[in-house]
Design a protein around this motif. Sequence first.
Motif, PDB file in Angstrom:
ATOM      1  N   ALA A  13       0.827  -1.204   0.000  1.00 26.96           N
ATOM      2  CA  ALA A  13       0.000   0.000   0.000  1.00 26.96           C
ATOM      3  C   ALA A  13       0.861   1.254   0.000  1.00 26.96           C
ATOM      4  N   GLN A  14       1.949   1.222   0.769  1.00 33.85           N
ATOM      5  CA  GLN A  14       2.840   2.387   0.820  1.00 33.85           C
ATOM      6  C   GLN A  14       3.466   2.657  -0.536  1.00 33.85           C
ATOM      7  N   ARG A  15       3.912   1.572  -1.209  1.00 35.26           N
ATOM      8  CA  ARG A  15       4.483   1.752  -2.545  1.00 35.26           C
ATOM      9  C   ARG A  15       3.441   2.298  -3.516  1.00 35.26           C
ATOM     10  N   ALA A  16       2.208   1.834  -3.356  1.00 32.64           N
ATOM     11  CA  ALA A  16       1.140   2.310  -4.239  1.00 32.64           C
ATOM     12  C   ALA A  16       0.866   3.794  -4.010  1.00 32.64           C
ATOM     13  N   PHE A  17       0.817   4.200  -2.759  1.00 29.18           N
ATOM     14  CA  PHE A  17       0.588   5.619  -2.469  1.00 29.18           C
ATOM     15  C   PHE A  17       1.779   6.468  -2.922  1.00 29.18           C
ATOM     16  N   ASP A  18       2.979   5.932  -2.801  1.00 30.07           N
ATOM     17  CA  ASP A  18       4.154   6.641  -3.313  1.00 30.07           C
ATOM     18  C   ASP A  18       4.040   6.830  -4.825  1.00 30.07           C
ATOM     19  N   GLU A  19       3.527   5.807  -5.518  1.00 33.55           N
ATOM     20  CA  GLU A  19       3.374   5.894  -6.967  1.00 33.55           C
ATOM     21  C   GLU A  19       2.335   6.944  -7.335  1.00 33.55           C
TER      22      GLU A  19
END
Length: 212
Positions: free
Chosen positions: A36-42
């Motif tokens: 989820a964190q990587r997705a929000f970073d993207e």
Amino acid sequence: MTTMYGTKPDAEIPGDREDDDLDESLRNIEQAVRTAQRAFDEIGRCNRLLDHAQESGDEAIRELDELLRRREHPAVPALLDRLDALAAEVARSEADRVVVRRILFGEDEDDELADAVGACAVPRLTADDLPRVPTVHDVEDPGDSTLEDMWERDQALASRQHEVRRERTRIAADHLRAVTVRAADSFGTPGATAALLAEARRAYGLWASCVR
């Protein structure tokens, strides 16, 4: 082999199995949080790129205004090339955003429909839409005329032709600016941006033919 208590020496202890299940659940939760964190970073990256594109688009419009004012038609294609490259970069980024949002929220945004609506709204302008430049055939010949009368008619025609050409140039320039502004404002809907920039290319050709 069975002990005197009826249990095997290597039998699993219930408490150990529960600890393993708990560890596995924690690992799954940790992995989900990281995903989820990587997705929000993207998504953050996509937002920053979109903001940069809009700022660059605003700068390009200011440059275009100056080029139109000075009638510097040779420099406009390079400016449109920059917008095309920027639009392509944003289009790739927005496609990534759609995938990420689908993963995060299960959303399946109908971007194709939004882009199609935007593309249908693209204004068009062709040479047939511009005022026609008058010719000698549009000048009434009263018959017997003196050389002075003929000279005055020629001067009046030349003046009218100049006014019409200026009007044609103004209309074409206004159209070019309008569609380019809309393109720069529509980076979030790549299909509409592509359609508007394609019209900007045609509008440039029309304006340049008026200026030359």
